[in-house]
Design a protein around this motif. Structure first.
Motif, mmCIF file in Angstrom:
data_model
loop_
_atom_site.group_PDB
_atom_site.id
_atom_site.type_symbol
_atom_site.label_atom_id
_atom_site.label_comp_id
_atom_site.label_asym_id
_atom_site.label_seq_id
_atom_site.Cartn_x
_atom_site.Cartn_y
_atom_site.Cartn_z
ATOM 1 N N GLU A 9 -44.476 13.730 59.765
ATOM 2 C CA GLU A 9 -43.718 14.736 59.037
ATOM 3 C C GLU A 9 -42.941 15.670 59.957
ATOM 4 N N SER A 10 -43.347 15.785 61.195
ATOM 5 C CA SER A 10 -42.699 16.741 62.097
ATOM 6 C C SER A 10 -41.573 16.103 62.913
ATOM 7 N N LEU A 11 -41.342 14.802 62.790
ATOM 8 C CA LEU A 11 -40.325 14.109 63.578
ATOM 9 C C LEU A 11 -39.103 13.831 62.723
ATOM 10 N N LEU A 12 -37.961 14.040 63.312
ATOM 11 C CA LEU A 12 -36.696 13.789 62.622
ATOM 12 C C LEU A 12 -35.932 12.707 63.380
ATOM 13 N N TYR A 13 -35.624 11.618 62.699
ATOM 14 C CA TYR A 13 -34.957 10.456 63.321
ATOM 15 C C TYR A 13 -33.510 10.418 62.825
ATOM 16 N N ILE A 14 -32.555 10.496 63.745
ATOM 17 C CA ILE A 14 -31.146 10.520 63.364
ATOM 18 C C ILE A 14 -30.390 9.447 64.164
ATOM 19 N N PRO A 15 -29.845 8.386 63.496
ATOM 20 C CA PRO A 15 -28.981 7.414 64.198
ATOM 21 C C PRO A 15 -27.690 8.090 64.626
ATOM 22 N N VAL A 16 -27.276 7.868 65.859
ATOM 23 C CA VAL A 16 -26.054 8.478 66.363
ATOM 24 C C VAL A 16 -24.979 7.444 66.697
ATOM 25 N N GLU A 17 -25.341 6.168 66.802
ATOM 26 C CA GLU A 17 -24.354 5.134 67.119
ATOM 27 C C GLU A 17 -24.824 3.790 66.565
ATOM 28 N N ALA A 18 -23.912 3.087 65.912
ATOM 29 C CA ALA A 18 -24.172 1.719 65.436
ATOM 30 C C ALA A 18 -22.839 0.993 65.440
ATOM 31 N N THR A 19 -22.526 0.356 66.579
ATOM 32 C CA THR A 19 -21.234 -0.317 66.747
ATOM 33 C C THR A 19 -21.451 -1.731 67.306
ATOM 34 N N VAL A 20 -20.365 -2.515 67.319
ATOM 35 C CA VAL A 20 -20.393 -3.857 67.887
ATOM 36 C C VAL A 20 -19.082 -4.075 68.629
ATOM 37 N N ASP A 21 -19.137 -4.676 69.825
ATOM 38 C CA ASP A 21 -17.912 -4.869 70.611
ATOM 39 C C ASP A 21 -17.285 -6.221 70.302
ATOM 40 N N ASP A 22 -16.232 -6.565 71.077
ATOM 41 C CA ASP A 22 -15.501 -7.809 70.823
ATOM 42 C C ASP A 22 -16.359 -9.046 71.059
ATOM 43 N N ASP A 23 -17.410 -8.920 71.857
ATOM 44 C CA ASP A 23 -18.320 -10.033 72.116
ATOM 45 C C ASP A 23 -19.450 -10.113 71.099
ATOM 46 N N LEU A 24 -19.398 -9.248 70.067
ATOM 47 C CA LEU A 24 -20.432 -9.162 69.032
ATOM 48 C C LEU A 24 -21.763 -8.678 69.603
ATOM 49 N N ARG A 25 -21.678 -7.822 70.618
ATOM 50 C CA ARG A 25 -22.890 -7.217 71.170
ATOM 51 C C ARG A 25 -23.115 -5.870 70.488
ATOM 52 N N VAL A 26 -24.324 -5.669 70.002
ATOM 53 C CA VAL A 26 -24.652 -4.465 69.245
ATOM 54 C C VAL A 26 -24.934 -3.299 70.192
ATOM 55 N N ARG A 27 -24.393 -2.131 69.813
ATOM 56 C CA ARG A 27 -24.713 -0.883 70.506
ATOM 57 C C ARG A 27 -25.315 0.041 69.452
ATOM 58 N N CYS A 28 -26.629 0.261 69.539
ATOM 59 C CA CYS A 28 -27.343 1.042 68.518
ATOM 60 C C CYS A 28 -28.266 2.049 69.221
ATOM 61 N N ARG A 29 -27.978 3.363 69.014
ATOM 62 C CA ARG A 29 -28.772 4.424 69.621
ATOM 63 C C ARG A 29 -29.179 5.429 68.541
ATOM 64 N N ALA A 30 -30.320 6.071 68.756
ATOM 65 C CA ALA A 30 -30.826 7.086 67.808
ATOM 66 C C ALA A 30 -31.459 8.243 68.575
ATOM 67 N N ARG A 31 -31.483 9.430 67.917
ATOM 68 C CA ARG A 31 -32.104 10.615 68.521
ATOM 69 C C ARG A 31 -33.324 11.023 67.697
ATOM 70 N N LEU A 32 -34.330 11.397 68.418
ATOM 71 C CA LEU A 32 -35.593 11.777 67.803
ATOM 72 C C LEU A 32 -35.865 13.258 68.107
ATOM 73 N N TYR A 33 -35.961 14.068 66.996
ATOM 74 C CA TYR A 33 -36.220 15.504 67.142
ATOM 75 C C TYR A 33 -37.669 15.790 66.723
ATOM 76 N N ASP A 34 -38.362 16.568 67.538
ATOM 77 C CA ASP A 34 -39.725 17.009 67.210
ATOM 78 C C ASP A 34 -39.621 18.465 66.723
ATOM 79 N N LEU A 35 -39.803 18.656 65.422
ATOM 80 C CA LEU A 35 -39.623 19.981 64.819
ATOM 81 C C LEU A 35 -40.684 20.974 65.271
ATOM 82 N N THR A 36 -41.778 20.513 65.787
ATOM 83 C CA THR A 36 -42.847 21.421 66.236
ATOM 84 C C THR A 36 -42.649 21.836 67.681
ATOM 85 N N ASP A 37 -41.676 21.229 68.339
ATOM 86 C CA ASP A 37 -41.426 21.556 69.743
ATOM 87 C C ASP A 37 -40.466 22.743 69.796
ATOM 88 N N ARG A 38 -40.966 23.915 70.177
ATOM 89 C CA ARG A 38 -40.147 25.131 70.182
ATOM 90 C C ARG A 38 -39.099 25.121 71.293
#
Length: 382
Positions: free
Chosen positions: A327-356
């Motif tokens: 419940e305290s973690l927030l998962y946010i995708p920031v990139e989901a792309t594919v290049d001319d070679d059909l290679r996937v680029r997929c990155r996400a950021r993870l926020y810990d809401l309890t971390d001050r």
């Protein structure tokens, strides 16, 4: 216009030599027309060029002796040519035809070998009889002639047109030559043989037919005179289980089916199916990919088709959220792309809401993909 003349006889008729000759010629013409128009001319059995290693006693060089094996052929006029024994090709005959050929390097090009029908008188002609015979021979040997040709001469044989329907079998003045193969010549000897050169192979006899029927209820097409393991065959079957089978011969002479078409239209294939698609066709594949992964193309689509522009590829990516983060973690995708070679680029950021301290962690992500391949309208269906 008249048709073929069939000899007819009656009681008391005096048979002249011309009458008996006409009987023979009628039968020969009948046989020639059958072979000429119901079959394709060429080698029917044997007549291969066979080599035997030899050593020159003077130079100690290795070469081969070339023989024509016994066999049977039919020329383009419908005349049979029969060799009952092997015939050794003479190097002197080759030299006589091609010995003075400075225009080309004889060691690089194979030279054609031809077979033609020839009429000859028997070795022992008949003697005059007591009734005043002339002593002329009463037999004609239907023999043959083997000859060498110059470079490229095989094309004139391949392009020769058959005679008219009513013409008799070829005469000795204009022999119909049948290509038996090619010989190579090095250092004054034969060095090898070939069955094809300059796009002209040995021609084999065939059948002209619109309908081929089988009495047993099963018709088989194969590439050799006997069933050989690993060789292809096509079997058309009737009876209780009608169907069409393409496969390879097994050791016991049975056919292992690779493709089967049943009577109800069902098609069974061992292995994958590949082929051209009509313009506008669409193929789809889907799944899940992680960061850095190459997306697959739909089955039947190649990378070369995409590169050539014959196929257009559309990709849709949907980032995936991990099922259980807390419940305290927030998962946010920031990139989901594919290049001319059909290679996937997929990155996400993870926020810990309890971390001050506001700590953020970036990591590889995953995405569901849908790949749609469409055949363009200008690719000719390929």
């Amino acid at each position: 216009m008249t048709g073929p003349m069939r000899p007819a006889f009656h009681e008391g008729q005096v048979l002249a030599a011309a009458d008996l000759t006409a009987t023979v010629e009628y039968a020969r013409g009948l046989s020639a027309r059958h072979a000429r128009h119901l079959h394709e001319w060429g080698v029917a059995e044997g007549l291969g060029l066979v080599t035997e290693p030899r050593t020159d006693p003077v130079s100690n060089d290795r070469y081969v002796e070339v023989r024509v094996s016994p066999g049977y052929a039919v020329d383009g006029t419908g005349r049979e040519v029969v060799l009952t024994e092997p015939v050794v090709l003479r190097e002197s005959d080759f030299e006589e035809v091609n010995g003075a050929d400075p225009a080309r390097d004889k060691e690089k090009e194979p030279y054609p070998v031809f077979l033609a029908a020839a009429d000859r008188e028997p070795a022992a002609p008949a003697r005059p009889d007591s009734c005043g015979g002339t002593g002329a021979s009463t037999r004609v040997e239907e023999s043959y002639e083997i000859s060498f040709g110059r470079l490229g001469e095989e094309r004139t044989v391949a392009e020769r047109q058959p005679p008219a329907i009513g013409d008799p079998p070829v005469g000795p003045s204009n022999p119909w030559r049948i290509l038996l193969g090619y010989v190579r010549w090095v250092g004054g000897h034969f060095s090898g043989v070939e069955t094809e050169a300059r796009g002209v192979p040995v021609r084999y006899s065939g059948v002209r037919a619109d309908i081929v029927s089988a009495q047993s209820g099963s018709l088989t097409l194969r590439t050799g005179q006997s069933a050989q393991e690993g060789k292809p065959a096509v079997v058309l079957s009737g009876g209780d289980q009608p169907g069409l089978v393409f496969g390879l011969y097994q050791g016991g002479g049975t056919v292992d089916p690779l493709l089967t078409m049943e009577a109800n239209g069902n098609l069974k294939i061992k292995g994958s199916f590949e082929g051209t698609m009509p313009a506008g066709s669409t193929l789809v594949t889907s799944g899940t990919a992680t960061d850095g992964m190459l997306l697959p193309l739909p089955t039947g689509i190649t990378a070369q088709q995409v590169a050539d522009g014959r196929v257009v590829v559309h990709v849709h990516l949907t980032p995936r959220t991990p099922p259980a983060l807390g419940e305290s973690l927030l998962y946010i995708p920031v990139e989901a792309t594919v290049d001319d070679d059909l290679r996937v680029r997929c990155r996400a950021r993870l926020y810990d809401l309890t971390d001050r301290t506001g700590g953020v962690v970036e990591r590889p992500g995953a995405a569901d993909f849908l790949v749609v391949a469409t055949v363009t309208a200008t690719n000719g269906g390929g």
